[in-house]
Design a protein around this motif. Structure first.
Motif, PDB file in Angstrom:
ATOM      1  N   UNK A 123       1.017  -0.876   0.464  1.00 24.90           N
ATOM      2  CA  UNK A 123       0.067   0.375   0.089  1.00 24.90           C
ATOM      3  C   UNK A 123       1.054   0.850  -0.349  1.00 24.90           C
ATOM      4  N   UNK A 124       0.610   2.319  -0.534  1.00 30.15           N
ATOM      5  CA  UNK A 124       0.957   3.972  -0.524  1.00 30.15           C
ATOM      6  C   UNK A 124       0.902   3.970   0.608  1.00 30.15           C
ATOM      7  N   UNK A 125       1.632   5.227   1.539  1.00 30.95           N
ATOM      8  CA  UNK A 125       1.368   5.078   3.143  1.00 30.95           C
ATOM      9  C   UNK A 125      -0.255   6.701   2.763  1.00 30.95           C
ATOM     10  N   UNK A 156      -7.419  -0.984  -4.605  1.00 28.97           N
ATOM     11  CA  UNK A 156      -6.867  -1.025  -2.834  1.00 28.97           C
ATOM     12  C   UNK A 156      -8.144  -1.744  -2.325  1.00 28.97           C
ATOM     13  N   UNK A 159      -7.739  -4.970  -1.418  1.00 29.96           N
ATOM     14  CA  UNK A 159      -6.748  -5.471  -0.125  1.00 29.96           C
ATOM     15  C   UNK A 159      -7.416  -6.683   0.545  1.00 29.96           C
ATOM     16  N   UNK A 162      -6.290  -9.804   1.125  1.00 28.72           N
ATOM     17  CA  UNK A 162      -5.402 -10.063   0.870  1.00 28.72           C
ATOM     18  C   UNK A 162      -5.384 -10.298   2.960  1.00 28.72           C
ATOM     19  N   UNK A 163      -4.141 -11.388   3.503  1.00 28.98           N
ATOM     20  CA  UNK A 163      -3.725 -11.300   4.758  1.00 28.98           C
ATOM     21  C   UNK A 163      -2.936 -10.152   5.226  1.00 28.98           C
ATOM     22  N   UNK A 164      -1.877 -10.393   4.600  1.00 22.99           N
ATOM     23  CA  UNK A 164      -1.077  -8.542   4.767  1.00 22.99           C
ATOM     24  C   UNK A 164      -0.882  -7.428   4.033  1.00 22.99           C
ATOM     25  N   UNK A 165      -0.958  -6.131   4.960  1.00 18.75           N
ATOM     26  CA  UNK A 165      -0.788  -5.369   4.208  1.00 18.75           C
ATOM     27  C   UNK A 165       0.598  -5.112   4.506  1.00 18.75           C
ATOM     28  N   UNK A 166       1.430  -4.224   3.685  1.00 23.12           N
ATOM     29  CA  UNK A 166       2.769  -3.755   3.305  1.00 23.12           C
ATOM     30  C   UNK A 166       2.586  -2.468   3.552  1.00 23.12           C
ATOM     31  N   UNK A 167       2.745  -1.002   4.260  1.00 20.95           N
ATOM     32  CA  UNK A 167       2.852   0.275   3.340  1.00 20.95           C
ATOM     33  C   UNK A 167       4.277   0.671   2.949  1.00 20.95           C
ATOM     34  N   UNK A 176      11.479  -4.228   5.764  1.00 20.73           N
ATOM     35  CA  UNK A 176      11.841  -5.297   7.262  1.00 20.73           C
ATOM     36  C   UNK A 176      10.896  -5.911   7.219  1.00 20.73           C
ATOM     37  N   UNK A 177       9.296  -5.461   6.841  1.00 21.94           N
ATOM     38  CA  UNK A 177       8.153  -6.180   7.197  1.00 21.94           C
ATOM     39  C   UNK A 177       8.341  -7.591   5.834  1.00 21.94           C
ATOM     40  N   UNK A 180       9.531  -9.670   7.793  1.00 20.54           N
ATOM     41  CA  UNK A 180       9.258 -10.318   9.293  1.00 20.54           C
ATOM     42  C   UNK A 180       8.171 -11.480   9.350  1.00 20.54           C
ATOM     43  N   UNK A 181       7.201 -10.737   7.214  1.00 21.02           N
ATOM     44  CA  UNK A 181       6.389 -11.711   7.763  1.00 21.02           C
ATOM     45  C   UNK A 181       6.886 -12.909   7.087  1.00 21.02           C
TER      46      UNK A 181
END
Lengths: 203, 203
Positions: A123-125, A156, A159, A162-167, A176-177, A180-181
């Motif tokens: 995702x965008x911020x 979007x 979204x 989905x399982x996860x959102x990474x900004x 980093x995210x 981690x995922x």
């Protein structure tokens, strides 16, 4: 421990910077590979089958669909595009993590064909930042940008599947995210059940 | 983004090194807190209510159970022990992650009372290593160690009820995995749904 790799489905709206994040991730993680798509379009100069795409005839492509050999597929501008099952399966078997960078519609097909896959949406911020990134590319005219933003909005809106959102505010944060995922997924019970059983049997 | 903290339930067999992992995790993560248990046993010298335990009378403890104010509870050696809901809820509201270090039976009660909690089971790399760690403590006789190992075995058999397994082979590895699990959880759709909706509304 489960030695099989993870299937990671990555999507996100146009302009969010998926490509940059993905390239950095692959550089940092030698145990991860990008899946190569198959297509019926003609190779462009310099494109190599098995590197950029698997180039197939319409007949070959249709046969793979019939034989359930495509994890997902779609038609764009009169050409077929899809993800062949066999090379993905082989990499997973070899313990490699496989990343599919695909559109939301393809991702939904993967949910059916590969229920163990993890689904990550970049995702965008915020929408202002996405607009800024699309405008800064300076490769598209205003009308194209307007259409892309409209499409981004409807992407979007998907979204939540989905399982996860990474900004993607900064590449480092996004990486980093992602790390981690993937690490967390490898600690999930789904992945660790076999290890727990082995410890118990060993006792 | 969801500003509410995460409730993290941490269990693992005796001797696995939960305490050491937990102390290091709390030192590294100022946004995480350990939940304080309530008990009906008498405070020992130096123990302070609200720091080491919440010391309650039998009547007070029973009242909290009746009022659904205990997230989990059990009796050991004639004394009641439990996790009061209110301080945990307050910390979560304040955006702090709260860690409950509890036995498997208590964890199963949390599954009922707090379905959003994440459940992490700390495992030894193998049973030989767990035995070695218990023996190396030199605080227990052979019979105690034998009983602890038996209990560890039945605790590990319950690991499959948890969401994640973290192998404590080295503290650094275990900490890296704990960090990843918490980071991933904060990227989960459950946690990010609100952010996605805000971006869409903002457009």
């Amino acid at each position: 421990m489960n030695k099989r790799g993870l299937l990671i489905v990555l999507s996100g709206p146009s302009g969010v910077g998926k490509g940059t994040v993905l390239r950095s991730y692959l550089e940092k993680n030698p145990g991860a590979r990008l899946s190569i798509s198959a297509t019926t379009r003609q190779p462009r100069t310099g494109e190599v089958s098995g590197v950029h795409y698997y180039f197939l005839t319409e007949k070959e492509f249709d046969k793979k669909i019939e034989q359930n050999e495509m994890l997902e597929y779609a038609t764009y501008s009169g050409h077929q595009y899809g993800t062949p099952r066999e090379p993905v399966e082989q990499m997973l078997e070899d313990g490699l993590d496989v990343i599919l960078e695909i559109e939301v519609q393809g991702a939904m097909q993967i949910k059916e064909s590969c229920p163990d896959a993890i689904f990550i949406f970049i995702m965008p911020p915020n929408m202002q930042e996405l607009t800024r990134r699309l405008v800064d590319r300076k490769t598209e005219d205003e009308e194209t940008i307007r259409r892309r933003l409209e499409r981004s909005h409807s992407e979007i809106a998907m979204a939540k599947e989905y399982d996860y959102v990474v900004i993607n505010d900064t590449i480092d944060n996004a990486l980093e995210k992602l790390d981690a995922i993937v690490c967390a997924q490898k600690c999930s019970m789904n992945h660790m059940k076999q290890f727990v059983e082995e410890v118990l049997e060993d006792a």
